[in-house]
Design an enzyme around this catalytic site. Structure first.
Site, PDB file in Angstrom:
ATOM      1  N   ARG A   1     -23.417  57.343  44.145  1.00 39.68           N
ATOM      2  CA  ARG A   1     -22.403  57.141  43.244  1.00 39.68           C
ATOM      3  C   ARG A   1     -22.753  56.470  41.904  1.00 39.68           C
ATOM      4  O   ARG A   1     -23.796  55.635  41.983  1.00 39.68           O
ATOM      5  CB  ARG A   1     -21.292  55.905  44.012  1.00 39.68           C
ATOM      6  CG  ARG A   1     -20.980  55.958  45.280  1.00 39.68           C
ATOM      7  CD  ARG A   1     -19.783  54.985  45.514  1.00 39.68           C
ATOM      8  NE  ARG A   1     -19.169  55.249  46.851  1.00 39.68           N
ATOM      9  CZ  ARG A   1     -19.511  54.382  47.885  1.00 39.68           C
ATOM     10  NH1 ARG A   1     -20.149  53.371  47.579  1.00 39.68           N
ATOM     11  NH2 ARG A   1     -19.102  54.650  49.205  1.00 39.68           N
TER      12      ARG A   1
ATOM     13  N   TYR B   1     -22.385  64.679  67.050  1.00 40.73           N
ATOM     14  CA  TYR B   1     -22.092  63.090  66.500  1.00 40.73           C
ATOM     15  C   TYR B   1     -20.875  62.854  66.185  1.00 40.73           C
ATOM     16  O   TYR B   1     -20.149  63.482  65.577  1.00 40.73           O
ATOM     17  CB  TYR B   1     -23.168  63.049  65.229  1.00 40.73           C
ATOM     18  CG  TYR B   1     -22.892  61.867  64.491  1.00 40.73           C
ATOM     19  CD1 TYR B   1     -24.208  60.781  64.820  1.00 40.73           C
ATOM     20  CD2 TYR B   1     -22.111  61.330  63.791  1.00 40.73           C
ATOM     21  CE1 TYR B   1     -24.289  59.683  64.309  1.00 40.73           C
ATOM     22  CE2 TYR B   1     -21.975  59.916  63.114  1.00 40.73           C
ATOM     23  CZ  TYR B   1     -23.055  59.230  63.517  1.00 40.73           C
ATOM     24  OH  TYR B   1     -23.280  57.947  62.978  1.00 40.73           O
TER      25      TYR B   1
ATOM     26  N   GLU C   1     -33.597  47.136  65.918  1.00 38.51           N
ATOM     27  CA  GLU C   1     -33.345  48.553  66.224  1.00 38.51           C
ATOM     28  C   GLU C   1     -34.554  49.318  66.169  1.00 38.51           C
ATOM     29  O   GLU C   1     -34.791  49.764  65.333  1.00 38.51           O
ATOM     30  CB  GLU C   1     -32.225  49.176  65.613  1.00 38.51           C
ATOM     31  CG  GLU C   1     -31.645  50.355  66.244  1.00 38.51           C
ATOM     32  CD  GLU C   1     -30.171  50.771  65.568  1.00 38.51           C
ATOM     33  OE1 GLU C   1     -29.521  50.018  65.187  1.00 38.51           O
ATOM     34  OE2 GLU C   1     -30.272  52.166  65.243  1.00 38.51           O
TER      35      GLU C   1
ATOM     36  N   ARG D   1     -33.789  48.888  61.567  1.00 38.70           N
ATOM     37  CA  ARG D   1     -33.024  47.989  60.946  1.00 38.70           C
ATOM     38  C   ARG D   1     -33.015  46.604  61.577  1.00 38.70           C
ATOM     39  O   ARG D   1     -33.234  46.673  62.977  1.00 38.70           O
ATOM     40  CB  ARG D   1     -31.560  48.457  60.627  1.00 38.70           C
ATOM     41  CG  ARG D   1     -30.867  49.273  61.823  1.00 38.70           C
ATOM     42  CD  ARG D   1     -29.632  49.982  61.236  1.00 38.70           C
ATOM     43  NE  ARG D   1     -29.427  51.037  62.082  1.00 38.70           N
ATOM     44  CZ  ARG D   1     -28.410  52.293  61.940  1.00 38.70           C
ATOM     45  NH1 ARG D   1     -27.828  51.962  60.833  1.00 38.70           N
ATOM     46  NH2 ARG D   1     -28.156  53.001  63.240  1.00 38.70           N
TER      47      ARG D   1
ATOM     48  N   ARG E   1     -23.985  63.210  54.480  1.00 37.39           N
ATOM     49  CA  ARG E   1     -23.063  62.131  54.823  1.00 37.39           C
ATOM     50  C   ARG E   1     -23.204  60.968  53.970  1.00 37.39           C
ATOM     51  O   ARG E   1     -22.432  59.877  53.955  1.00 37.39           O
ATOM     52  CB  ARG E   1     -22.528  62.030  56.128  1.00 37.39           C
ATOM     53  CG  ARG E   1     -23.704  61.178  56.988  1.00 37.39           C
ATOM     54  CD  ARG E   1     -23.005  60.814  58.270  1.00 37.39           C
ATOM     55  NE  ARG E   1     -23.818  59.879  59.136  1.00 37.39           N
ATOM     56  CZ  ARG E   1     -24.877  60.553  60.164  1.00 37.39           C
ATOM     57  NH1 ARG E   1     -24.554  61.552  60.440  1.00 37.39           N
ATOM     58  NH2 ARG E   1     -25.450  59.631  60.683  1.00 37.39           N
TER      59      ARG E   1
ATOM     60  N   ASP F   1     -18.379  59.775  65.018  1.00 35.66           N
ATOM     61  CA  ASP F   1     -17.959  58.077  64.634  1.00 35.66           C
ATOM     62  C   ASP F   1     -16.802  57.795  65.345  1.00 35.66           C
ATOM     63  O   ASP F   1     -16.162  58.740  66.442  1.00 35.66           O
ATOM     64  CB  ASP F   1     -17.440  58.252  62.987  1.00 35.66           C
ATOM     65  CG  ASP F   1     -18.732  58.206  62.343  1.00 35.66           C
ATOM     66  OD1 ASP F   1     -19.634  57.835  62.545  1.00 35.66           O
ATOM     67  OD2 ASP F   1     -18.542  58.686  61.081  1.00 35.66           O
TER      68      ASP F   1
ATOM     69  N   ARG G   1     -32.110  61.446  70.949  1.00 36.94           N
ATOM     70  CA  ARG G   1     -32.938  60.551  70.223  1.00 36.94           C
ATOM     71  C   ARG G   1     -32.219  59.031  71.158  1.00 36.94           C
ATOM     72  O   ARG G   1     -31.126  59.223  71.233  1.00 36.94           O
ATOM     73  CB  ARG G   1     -32.611  60.201  68.716  1.00 36.94           C
ATOM     74  CG  ARG G   1     -32.813  61.050  68.026  1.00 36.94           C
ATOM     75  CD  ARG G   1     -34.674  61.202  68.180  1.00 36.94           C
ATOM     76  NE  ARG G   1     -35.396  60.128  67.594  1.00 36.94           N
ATOM     77  CZ  ARG G   1     -36.686  59.810  67.800  1.00 36.94           C
ATOM     78  NH1 ARG G   1     -37.260  60.532  68.723  1.00 36.94           N
ATOM     79  NH2 ARG G   1     -37.211  58.708  67.051  1.00 36.94           N
TER      80      ARG G   1
END
Ligand code: UDP
Length: 371
Positions: free
Chosen positions: A176, A353, A305, A280, A172, A355, A249
């Protein structure tokens, strides 16, 4: 009082459903063991800054109905997620794009140069179908990027070697050949001005809500109280772990208030080396740059985190969809499908998972089946 629906968990999935149930005149009770609504998208205003208490949540979707729906509940800003990676003190743009390639390879100037270099580096995988995350990453962007921007971060996040992780995790991530630092490919993106909690508040209007209430403290009572139960906690716990524990997790968040206006200049900086123990740092005020008062204030709130291996009693965040867990989940799912009173939903109830936009869509699909 007897209810049509008892919704276990006050997160986005159940809030979306509750919103539909109430609009159809159904009586709903929502319970949550936490002291607040909104599950993991909970935001809390501290010092005038909306703090994402359970990690960064950036709303993005390709689905116009979903976008219109959330915009009917709050005004969204034009935040675009452009995370930066810090690898041993050097900064790189994410996702992998021309800015990243030009920085990592100083002789790369054009998209053609970048493509040539990636192809050269991916040659070590020549003709082989990637069998794991490491091989997938190398064939996608080459070894230089894999070692600086993927390996350390991924192994910290998942607690295992990239060679032991499925290739699908990395699929995912966009690659580019343009100078575009926007992390998401979706057409619509933003953060609700004033945070997410207000959205869930609106979705739950017309429901009874009981916080600090654990379903498992009195299962029988909850069963007698409603015709149907929508359960969004972990599926294995519901069935008393009878086939064994599914793996999750977990995350640990360390939040700190700093006496400075601007700590890192960006909402999200990933630490992609293996040594830094966190993955992060989020600086919350940057999610709402239009909030001038917060931006100019000589105070900022950051959250580190830390990924963690889940054990009973911890907060589960991510399903670990490897083969062992998928087989185990299928067994629980078979049992779940036989329940006539209880329906399983959300990231934990469906062991998947999601979103935020997928969560809303999944709840809409469930509502369609119910009515
Ligand atoms: N990833 C990475 N380096 C990064 C960011 C992400 O290697 O700097 C990989 C990593 O394998 C991770 C996956 O991409 O598990 C998905 O990351 P993302 O940040 O999208 O996941 P989130 O935790 O935000 O859902």
């Amino acid at each position: 009082m007897h209810y049509d629906y008892l919704l276990v968990g006050a997160g986005l999935f159940n809030a979306t459903l509750a919103n539909i149930f109430v609009s159809k005149g159904k009586k709903c009770l929502v319970i949550d063991k936490r002291s607040h609504i909104a599950g993991n998208i909970f935001t809390e205003n501290l010092d005038g800054i909306n703090v994402h208490k359970y990690g960064a949540h950036i709303f993005h979707t390709d689905n116009k109905d979903v976008w219109n729906y959330v915009n009917s509940l709050a005004e969204f800003n034009r935040y675009t997620n452009c995370p930066v990676a810090n690898y041993n003190g050097t900064l790189y743009n994410l996702p992998f794009n021309m800015n990243t390639f030009a920085k990592i390879w100083s002789d790369v100037i054009t998209p053609e140069d970048a493509q040539k270099r990636i192809t050269e580096q991916a040659a070590e995988m020549a003709g082989r179908i990637p069998q794991n995350l490491e091989e997938q990453a190398i064939s996608l962007v080459g070894r230089d990027i894999y070692e600086r921007l993927i390996k350390g971060y991924t192994e910290k996040q998942w607690g295992r070697k990239c060679t032991e992780l499925p290739a699908s995790i990395i699929k995912r991530l966009p690659v580019r050949l343009t100078f575009d630092n926007n992390y998401f490919n979706d057409r619509y993106q933003g953060i609700p001005i004033g945070g997410y909690t207000q959205i869930i508040e609106k979705m739950l209007e017309g429901c009874d809500i009981q916080l600090n209430t654990d379903f498992f403290d009195d299962k029988e009572k909850w069963f007698s109280l409603a015709d149907k139960i929508i359960y969004t906690c972990t599926i294995d716990k519901y069935f008393d772990y009878q086939f064994g524990e599914l793996e999750y997790r977990s995350l640990r968040f360390e939040t700190e208030t700093l006496e400075k206006t601007n700590f890192q200049g960006n909402a999200v900086i990933n630490y992609t080396d293996a040594e830094t123990p966190y993955t992060r740092i989020i600086e919350h005020k940057h999610f709402e740059p239009e909030n001038k008062a917060a931006m100019e204030k000589p105070v900022t709130i950051i959250t580190r985190e830390y990924p963690a291996t889940w054990k009973k009693g911890d907060e589960p965040y991510y399903a670990v969809n490897d083969e062992r867990n998928s087989v185990l989940y299928a067994k629980y799912k078979e049992l779940a499908d036989k329940q006539d009173k209880v329906i399983f939903g959300g990231r934990l109830g469906m062991y998947r998972y999601f979103d935020m936009d997928d969560t809303i869509i999944a709840a809409w699909e469930m509502a369609k089946k119910l009515f």
